[in-house]
Design a protein around this motif. Sequence first.
Motif, PDB file in Angstrom:
ATOM      1  N   VAL A  24       0.836  -1.202   0.000  1.00 58.46           N
ATOM      2  CA  VAL A  24       0.000   0.000   0.000  1.00 58.46           C
ATOM      3  C   VAL A  24       0.872   1.254   0.000  1.00 58.46           C
ATOM      4  O   VAL A  24       0.597   2.219  -0.718  1.00 58.46           O
ATOM      5  CB  VAL A  24      -0.941   0.004   1.228  1.00 58.46           C
ATOM      6  N   GLN A  25       1.940   1.237   0.797  1.00 52.39           N
ATOM      7  CA  GLN A  25       2.866   2.377   0.834  1.00 52.39           C
ATOM      8  C   GLN A  25       3.385   2.699  -0.566  1.00 52.39           C
ATOM      9  O   GLN A  25       3.461   3.865  -0.968  1.00 52.39           O
ATOM     10  CB  GLN A  25       4.055   2.072   1.753  1.00 52.39           C
ATOM     11  N   GLY A  26       3.753   1.652  -1.286  1.00 56.09           N
ATOM     12  CA  GLY A  26       4.266   1.841  -2.635  1.00 56.09           C
ATOM     13  C   GLY A  26       3.221   2.419  -3.566  1.00 56.09           C
ATOM     14  O   GLY A  26       3.510   3.329  -4.353  1.00 56.09           O
ATOM     15  N   TRP A  27       2.003   1.905  -3.472  1.00 59.12           N
ATOM     16  CA  TRP A  27       0.928   2.414  -4.329  1.00 59.12           C
ATOM     17  C   TRP A  27       0.675   3.894  -4.089  1.00 59.12           C
ATOM     18  O   TRP A  27       0.466   4.659  -5.025  1.00 59.12           O
ATOM     19  CB  TRP A  27      -0.351   1.638  -4.071  1.00 59.12           C
ATOM     20  N   LEU A  28       0.661   4.298  -2.830  1.00 61.82           N
ATOM     21  CA  LEU A  28       0.283   5.668  -2.488  1.00 61.82           C
ATOM     22  C   LEU A  28       1.374   6.692  -2.814  1.00 61.82           C
ATOM     23  O   LEU A  28       1.140   7.895  -2.706  1.00 61.82           O
ATOM     24  CB  LEU A  28      -0.103   5.750  -1.019  1.00 61.82           C
TER      25      LEU A  28
END
Length: 280
Positions: free
Chosen positions: A211-215
Amino acid sequence: MSRTAKGHRARRTRTLATAGAAAAGLFLAVGCSSGDEGPGEAAGGVPVVEKGKLTTCTHLPYPPFQSEQGGKVVGFDVALIDLVAENLKVEQKILDTPFENFKTGAFLNSGECDLAAAGMTITDERKKNVDFSVPYFDATQALLATKKSGVTTLDQVKSEKKKLGAQAETTGESYATGKGFDPVAFESSDAVLNGLRTGQVDAVVIDYPVVQGWLKDKANADQFVLGQNIETGEKYGFSVKKGNTKLKAAIDKAITDAKADGTYKKLYERWIGPMPKVQS
């Protein structure tokens, strides 16, 4: 690709070059067998399924742990296993395979791969079929939802009867199922994200680093909201065929040494972000 919880996925195996292999001038063709040159031994008498190679089964894409960039496979897992390969004086080679095989150890038992590295949680169920390295990453799950859904917790997802998704055969899917959901199951993390984008689901449960990467992508940050962080006590490990003590020891040593000499911290910050104060 995506499927519902009752669907089926096609078996796939692809051979890809790692960043380290590409730098060394090693080019691997998509679709080749991992046993083209037959088995051999790496430094220290460690058996390998292909001479001169350390063959890793993974499931792409799963950034920041492994993904394709510029025709190479890179990521946190890839970088750590490159350390193992370097110690063993071989090149890492990656096979893209279905994730469900990691639970059974199928590709390890068949001799297609030496190890599996796929952001994989160590569980008692999986330990029945494979041997795990020492843990190399402390993981949590997170809820990511579309902003228009208005939800930020699983309780809201349930009470407002929103559609929940997860990646198939993962602990995120298991967690959601254990909480009484029947999540839409997607084959890959890319498919999970696409499910959110296209409205197939309103929210998903997936590993927090993903999720961190997506955001980091503004388009995603504008469309989605990070909801509750779910502490599950999960730890990731690399797996080997049961009884492969020499390779397990080599992997354990590489992880332990990297943590001791600062290499682990550098790789963590490069691929994942600021390192927590406590990281076992």
